[in-house]
Each structure stands twice: as C-alpha cells, then as structure tokens.
Design a protein around this motif. Structure first.
Motif, PDB file in Angstrom:
ATOM      1  N   MET A   1       0.851  -1.180   0.000  1.00  0.00           N
ATOM      2  CA  MET A   1       0.000   0.000   0.000  1.00  0.00           C
ATOM      3  C   MET A   1       0.888   1.230   0.000  1.00  0.00           C
ATOM      4  SD  MET A   1      -2.925   1.068   2.745  1.00  0.00           S
ATOM      5  CE  MET A   1      -1.854   1.836   3.947  1.00  0.00           C
ATOM      6  N   CYS A   2       0.529   2.211  -0.803  1.00  0.00           N
ATOM      7  CA  CYS A   2       1.311   3.428  -0.832  1.00  0.00           C
ATOM      8  C   CYS A   2       0.999   4.272   0.404  1.00  0.00           C
ATOM      9  CB  CYS A   2       1.042   4.208  -2.113  1.00  0.00           C
ATOM     10  SG  CYS A   2      -0.645   4.809  -2.247  1.00  0.00           S
ATOM     11  N   GLU A   3       1.933   5.102   0.789  1.00  0.00           N
ATOM     12  CA  GLU A   3       1.784   5.975   1.955  1.00  0.00           C
ATOM     13  C   GLU A   3       0.734   7.038   1.670  1.00  0.00           C
ATOM     14  OE1 GLU A   3       2.608   6.446   5.756  1.00  0.00           O
ATOM     15  OE2 GLU A   3       3.555   4.896   4.548  1.00  0.00           O
ATOM     16  N   GLN A   4      -0.251   7.151   2.548  1.00  0.00           N
ATOM     17  CA  GLN A   4      -1.325   8.125   2.392  1.00  0.00           C
ATOM     18  C   GLN A   4      -1.451   8.943   3.667  1.00  0.00           C
ATOM     19  OE1 GLN A   4      -5.149   6.677   1.001  1.00  0.00           O
ATOM     20  NE2 GLN A   4      -4.237   4.749   0.393  1.00  0.00           N
ATOM     21  N   THR A   5      -1.951  10.165   3.520  1.00  0.00           N
ATOM     22  CA  THR A   5      -2.268  10.933   4.716  1.00  0.00           C
ATOM     23  C   THR A   5      -3.437  10.230   5.410  1.00  0.00           C
ATOM     24  OG1 THR A   5      -3.934  12.332   3.649  1.00  0.00           O
ATOM     25  CG2 THR A   5      -1.613  13.104   3.569  1.00  0.00           C
ATOM     26  N   PRO A   6      -3.619  10.457   6.711  1.00  0.00           N
ATOM     27  CA  PRO A   6      -4.762   9.847   7.391  1.00  0.00           C
ATOM     28  C   PRO A   6      -6.101  10.210   6.742  1.00  0.00           C
ATOM     29  CG  PRO A   6      -3.159  10.534   9.002  1.00  0.00           C
ATOM     30  CD  PRO A   6      -2.687  11.073   7.669  1.00  0.00           C
ATOM     31  N   ALA A   7      -6.259  11.443   6.279  1.00  0.00           N
ATOM     32  CA  ALA A   7      -7.506  11.840   5.622  1.00  0.00           C
ATOM     33  C   ALA A   7      -7.710  11.055   4.327  1.00  0.00           C
ATOM     34  CB  ALA A   7      -7.510  13.341   5.352  1.00  0.00           C
ATOM     35  N   ALA A   8      -6.674  10.893   3.524  1.00  0.00           N
ATOM     36  CA  ALA A   8      -6.775  10.122   2.281  1.00  0.00           C
ATOM     37  C   ALA A   8      -7.020   8.646   2.584  1.00  0.00           C
ATOM     38  CB  ALA A   8      -5.510  10.292   1.444  1.00  0.00           C
ATOM     39  N   LEU A   9      -6.420   8.145   3.639  1.00  0.00           N
ATOM     40  CA  LEU A   9      -6.628   6.760   4.053  1.00  0.00           C
ATOM     41  C   LEU A   9      -8.092   6.532   4.435  1.00  0.00           C
ATOM     42  CD1 LEU A   9      -5.224   4.045   4.635  1.00  0.00           C
ATOM     43  CD2 LEU A   9      -4.739   4.912   6.933  1.00  0.00           C
ATOM     44  N   ALA A  10      -8.668   7.464   5.183  1.00  0.00           N
ATOM     45  CA  ALA A  10     -10.074   7.354   5.567  1.00  0.00           C
ATOM     46  C   ALA A  10     -10.972   7.381   4.327  1.00  0.00           C
ATOM     47  CB  ALA A  10     -10.451   8.477   6.528  1.00  0.00           C
ATOM     48  N   ARG A  11     -10.704   8.284   3.402  1.00  0.00           N
ATOM     49  CA  ARG A  11     -11.511   8.339   2.172  1.00  0.00           C
ATOM     50  C   ARG A  11     -11.400   7.031   1.376  1.00  0.00           C
ATOM     51  NH1 ARG A  11     -13.616  13.087   0.326  1.00  0.00           N
ATOM     52  NH2 ARG A  11     -13.004  14.997   1.396  1.00  0.00           N
ATOM     53  N   SER A  12     -10.194   6.485   1.296  1.00  0.00           N
ATOM     54  CA  SER A  12     -10.001   5.258   0.520  1.00  0.00           C
ATOM     55  C   SER A  12     -10.677   4.059   1.193  1.00  0.00           C
ATOM     56  CB  SER A  12      -8.516   4.991   0.285  1.00  0.00           C
ATOM     57  OG  SER A  12      -7.871   4.563   1.465  1.00  0.00           O
ATOM     58  N   TYR A  13     -10.851   4.115   2.509  1.00  0.00           N
ATOM     59  CA  TYR A  13     -11.575   3.070   3.235  1.00  0.00           C
ATOM     60  C   TYR A  13     -12.973   2.889   2.625  1.00  0.00           C
ATOM     61  CZ  TYR A  13     -14.615   1.447   7.045  1.00  0.00           C
ATOM     62  OH  TYR A  13     -15.563   0.812   7.784  1.00  0.00           O
ATOM     63  N   TYR A  14     -13.691   3.989   2.429  1.00  0.00           N
ATOM     64  CA  TYR A  14     -15.043   3.909   1.874  1.00  0.00           C
ATOM     65  C   TYR A  14     -15.022   3.415   0.432  1.00  0.00           C
ATOM     66  CZ  TYR A  14     -16.033   6.721   5.967  1.00  0.00           C
ATOM     67  OH  TYR A  14     -16.115   7.170   7.251  1.00  0.00           O
ATOM     68  N   GLU A  15     -14.070   3.886  -0.338  1.00  0.00           N
ATOM     69  CA  GLU A  15     -13.979   3.495  -1.749  1.00  0.00           C
ATOM     70  C   GLU A  15     -13.758   1.989  -1.873  1.00  0.00           C
ATOM     71  OE1 GLU A  15     -12.179   2.400  -5.413  1.00  0.00           O
ATOM     72  OE2 GLU A  15     -10.939   2.662  -3.636  1.00  0.00           O
TER      73      GLU A  15
ATOM     74  N   ASP B   1       0.853   4.511  12.226  1.00  0.00           N
ATOM     75  CA  ASP B   1       1.819   3.941  11.268  1.00  0.00           C
ATOM     76  C   ASP B   1       1.185   3.629   9.911  1.00  0.00           C
ATOM     77  OD1 ASP B   1       3.904   4.121  13.092  1.00  0.00           O
ATOM     78  OD2 ASP B   1       3.595   2.086  13.854  1.00  0.00           O
ATOM     79  N   GLY B   2       0.323   4.541   9.433  1.00  0.00           N
ATOM     80  CA  GLY B   2      -0.235   4.405   8.094  1.00  0.00           C
ATOM     81  C   GLY B   2      -1.350   3.392   7.952  1.00  0.00           C
ATOM     82  N   ARG B   3      -1.883   2.907   9.076  1.00  0.00           N
ATOM     83  CA  ARG B   3      -2.993   1.950   9.019  1.00  0.00           C
ATOM     84  C   ARG B   3      -4.117   2.395   9.949  1.00  0.00           C
ATOM     85  NH1 ARG B   3      -1.985  -3.069   6.502  1.00  0.00           N
ATOM     86  NH2 ARG B   3       0.198  -3.336   6.046  1.00  0.00           N
ATOM     87  N   LEU B   4      -5.326   2.041   9.573  1.00  0.00           N
ATOM     88  CA  LEU B   4      -6.475   2.311  10.428  1.00  0.00           C
ATOM     89  C   LEU B   4      -6.460   1.300  11.567  1.00  0.00           C
ATOM     90  CD1 LEU B   4      -9.067   2.757   7.555  1.00  0.00           C
ATOM     91  CD2 LEU B   4      -7.976   4.569   8.887  1.00  0.00           C
ATOM     92  N   THR B   5      -6.474   1.798  12.799  1.00  0.00           N
ATOM     93  CA  THR B   5      -6.425   0.906  13.955  1.00  0.00           C
ATOM     94  C   THR B   5      -7.753   0.824  14.701  1.00  0.00           C
ATOM     95  OG1 THR B   5      -5.561   2.704  15.324  1.00  0.00           O
ATOM     96  CG2 THR B   5      -3.950   1.213  14.314  1.00  0.00           C
ATOM     97  N   ARG B   6      -8.572   1.866  14.568  1.00  0.00           N
ATOM     98  CA  ARG B   6      -9.858   1.899  15.271  1.00  0.00           C
ATOM     99  C   ARG B   6     -10.826   2.785  14.496  1.00  0.00           C
ATOM    100  NH1 ARG B   6     -11.667   0.721  20.432  1.00  0.00           N
ATOM    101  NH2 ARG B   6     -13.401   1.980  21.182  1.00  0.00           N
ATOM    102  N   LEU B   7     -12.094   2.393  14.534  1.00  0.00           N
ATOM    103  CA  LEU B   7     -13.158   3.179  13.924  1.00  0.00           C
ATOM    104  C   LEU B   7     -14.354   3.153  14.863  1.00  0.00           C
ATOM    105  CD1 LEU B   7     -14.775   4.633  11.724  1.00  0.00           C
ATOM    106  CD2 LEU B   7     -15.051   2.412  10.585  1.00  0.00           C
ATOM    107  N   GLU B   8     -14.830   4.333  15.201  1.00  0.00           N
ATOM    108  CA  GLU B   8     -16.049   4.454  15.992  1.00  0.00           C
ATOM    109  C   GLU B   8     -17.082   5.152  15.118  1.00  0.00           C
ATOM    110  OE1 GLU B   8     -15.479   5.807  20.108  1.00  0.00           O
ATOM    111  OE2 GLU B   8     -13.325   5.530  19.746  1.00  0.00           O
ATOM    112  N   THR B   9     -18.229   4.506  14.918  1.00  0.00           N
ATOM    113  CA  THR B   9     -19.283   5.028  14.078  1.00  0.00           C
ATOM    114  C   THR B   9     -20.423   5.546  14.954  1.00  0.00           C
ATOM    115  OG1 THR B   9     -18.765   3.562  12.246  1.00  0.00           O
ATOM    116  CG2 THR B   9     -20.998   4.441  12.311  1.00  0.00           C
ATOM    117  N   TYR B  10     -20.861   6.760  14.639  1.00  0.00           N
ATOM    118  CA  TYR B  10     -21.981   7.383  15.336  1.00  0.00           C
ATOM    119  C   TYR B  10     -23.066   7.700  14.312  1.00  0.00           C
ATOM    120  CZ  TYR B  10     -18.391   8.034  18.871  1.00  0.00           C
ATOM    121  OH  TYR B  10     -17.380   7.827  19.786  1.00  0.00           O
ATOM    122  N   VAL B  11     -24.301   7.358  14.664  1.00  0.00           N
ATOM    123  CA  VAL B  11     -25.437   7.676  13.808  1.00  0.00           C
ATOM    124  C   VAL B  11     -26.475   8.394  14.667  1.00  0.00           C
ATOM    125  CG1 VAL B  11     -25.071   5.788  12.177  1.00  0.00           C
ATOM    126  CG2 VAL B  11     -26.495   5.418  14.171  1.00  0.00           C
ATOM    127  N   PRO B  12     -27.221   9.338  14.068  1.00  0.00           N
ATOM    128  CA  PRO B  12     -28.228  10.053  14.855  1.00  0.00           C
ATOM    129  C   PRO B  12     -29.334   9.117  15.328  1.00  0.00           C
ATOM    130  CG  PRO B  12     -28.126  10.900  12.595  1.00  0.00           C
ATOM    131  CD  PRO B  12     -27.163   9.767  12.698  1.00  0.00           C
TER     132      PRO B  12
END
Length: 126
Positions: A1-15, A113-124
């Motif tokens: 995987m290429c090095e991504q900023t955390p914001a780009a990594l989060a966006r690519s998660y959805y893609e 270190d360039g990987r998603l380690t935790r995700l907390e999802t909140y919905v209304p």
C-alpha cells in the motif's frame, strides 16, 4: 500500500468497501483493527473484512463523504512520529443503490503507522 495521509486513508476506506475491494480494504487496516458501531463491536482485521464481505445486511450501497476533519489540518503529513496515533473524523451519508439516503454518520478513525487501527461510528438517534 502506498503511503497516504490519514484523511486520504479514511476516504479510501469507503472506496474499497463501495467497490468490493476487500484485499485493498485489509491492506488499510491494522491486524488489531476494532470497529465500534451502535449495534456491535467487530474486533480484528480478518473479522471485520469477513463481516463486510459476507455478513453486512446491505452490500449495494454508497458512502458519500461530506466532510473530513483531520487532527491537525495544518500538518501536511497528517500524523506525528512513527507509532503515534492521529485521528480523522468523517461526516457522511450512506445511500441505497437507488440513491435514497439510508442514514447519516460520523466516523472517527484512529490511524497509527499508516494503518487504520480503530473506527467508531456514530449515527443520529431518531
């Protein structure tokens, strides 16, 4: 995987989820990845990827990202020294294949270190 900023990594998660690219999704996740969501907690990268591929109730959906908020928007790299966690929050909507909105969400990611380690999802709550 290429090095991504955390914001780009989060966006690519959805893609990767929206295009059913589960190996690419796994590449973005730490082996100890944890997803905390209102209905359950999924522990471990393999368990999470299996859930996304085989067990989620709807797979023909699209995540629309409305805004991304990084821990330190002034830091171009989006993270600190190796081993230091940074955070990214994403506000968005989940759409059905018809384009109808299922719900809005706020996802809070932890990146280390360039990987998603935790995700907390909140919905209304309605």
């Amino acid at each position: 995987m290429c090095e991504q900023t955390p914001a780009a990594l989060a966006r690519s998660y959805y893609e990767t989820i929206d295009t059913d690219r589960y190996e690419a999704l796994a590449d973005r996740l730490d082996p100890a990845f944890v997803h905390v969501r209102p209905d359950q907690t999924l522990r471990g990268r393999d368990r999470f990827v299996t859930f996304m591929r085989e067990d989620r109730p709807m797979t023909d959906t699209e995540h629309v990202v409305d805004a991304v908020y990084a821990t330190d928007p002034g830091d171009a790299s989006g993270g600190g020294p190796a081993g230091e966690a940074t955070g990214v929050a994403v506000r968005g909507r989940l759409l059905e294949a018809t384009g109808d909105e299922l719900f809005t969400f706020l996802d809070v990611f932890t990146v280390t270190d360039g990987r998603l380690t935790r995700l907390e999802t909140y919905v209304p709550v309605e």
